[in-house]
Design an enzyme around this catalytic site. Sequence first.
Site, short mmCIF file in Angstrom:
data_model
loop_
_atom_site.label_atom_id
_atom_site.label_comp_id
_atom_site.label_asym_id
_atom_site.label_seq_id
_atom_site.Cartn_x
_atom_site.Cartn_y
_atom_site.Cartn_z
N TYR A 65 0.83 -1.10 -0.47
CA TYR A 65 0.03 -0.32 -0.04
C TYR A 65 0.46 1.57 -0.25
O TYR A 65 2.29 1.44 1.01
CB TYR A 65 -0.68 0.14 1.48
CG TYR A 65 -1.49 1.45 1.60
CD1 TYR A 65 -2.76 1.55 0.83
CD2 TYR A 65 -0.99 2.44 1.85
CE1 TYR A 65 -3.38 3.03 0.81
CE2 TYR A 65 -1.64 3.70 2.53
CZ TYR A 65 -3.15 3.79 1.40
OH TYR A 65 -3.69 4.64 2.19
N GLU A 76 -3.10 7.58 -4.24
CA GLU A 76 -3.38 6.03 -3.37
C GLU A 76 -2.90 4.83 -4.25
O GLU A 76 -3.81 4.90 -5.79
CB GLU A 76 -4.87 5.72 -2.33
CG GLU A 76 -4.75 4.93 -1.73
CD GLU A 76 -5.55 4.50 -0.87
OE1 GLU A 76 -6.28 5.06 0.29
OE2 GLU A 76 -7.06 3.93 -1.46
#
Length: 396
Positions: free
Chosen positions: A118, A206
């Site tokens: 992530y 993101e």
Amino acid sequence: MNVHEFQGKSLLKANNVDIQEGFVAETSEQAIMVAEQLKEKFGSEFFVVKAQIHAGGRGKGGGVKLAKSIEEAGRITGQILGMQLVTPQTGPEGKKVNKVIIAQDVYYKGDSKTEEFYISILLNRNTGRNIFMFSPEGGMSIEEVAEKSPDLIFTEEINPGIGLQQFQTRDIAFKLGLKGIAFKNMQKFLEGIYETYISCDAQLLEINPVLKTSDDRVLAVDCKLVLDDNALFRHPELLAMRDINEEDPTEVEAGKHNLNFVKLDGNVGCMVNGAGLAMATMDIIKLSGGSPANFLDVGGSANPKTVEAGFRIILKDPAVKAILINIFGGIVRCDRVANGVVEAYKSIGEIKVPVIVRLQGTNAEEAKKIIDNSGLAVLSAISFREAADLVTKVLS
């Protein structure tokens, strides 16, 4: 402003970031054509069909599926297109899917050496610096990671005066457990996504997951990109990416009238000039036993047209049981606003919910007289306390 995954990936690719390749399809026939192109260009045998909506958690709602043939990519596309996709971020009403991405399957068959990470970039408002947030636990909600394994979430803050430095990209790659070619590829990847974030005036970038393949490639499998609305005047090419079908229709209409509007879940509609006063107004509504139904800032020069537009937008919400108009007459005189309220009220016709008008500032007393003498079902107040008491009264 939100953009679709495929749009965000195109911006990443322009900054030399490796991505999961794919193309948009709006029909099953287009999906088959895209799958054929992917097979020819990249040798893809399997394909991923991904719904394109402005919300995360698409896989949990059935919006991301694996197709094991070109024909199956077409069938799955037909199933996903037109569906009302409900995810943890859409609310129970969901969002209609109008397009999909047909993407290459980058999880090589039988490959057990892939890793998911992530990585996001956003502004740390406490320090005024951009910050990388990253974790070796990719492919799942970062909120879940924070709850279950907070020690696996790392950050790296960037000095805006000197930008992203090599020692920082090395530190991130090291904390993600990479080495060798993958380590170097991750550094290049980080430099590319940071350049994308900066060059687009983004608020958030993101990527979840970032994938390291068994042959040490590092690529973006997904992309969530949120752009700063206040900087879009510098980026007409990015503004052209706006998809109003993904936005709240009421907020779109408010934007046409230069109103700052955000829909909330309460029962008291509010119309205010100035963001700070709007926040205070929502507080007083809450303290009075109600709940704000919206944030609506008409700006510093409220006039009959903006007031009427604000009325119409608020009244579209069936949950609204009362409306509180709270205007400070600094730039604009209160009596002008009062006349605007009266004109707007008459133009709209009968308004079936109580309307409370609190005007404070220049010519506030005159404004109260205009409201009181208008003959309309409008309650006037000058102080915050008066307005709060009237909110309590009309809701009881």
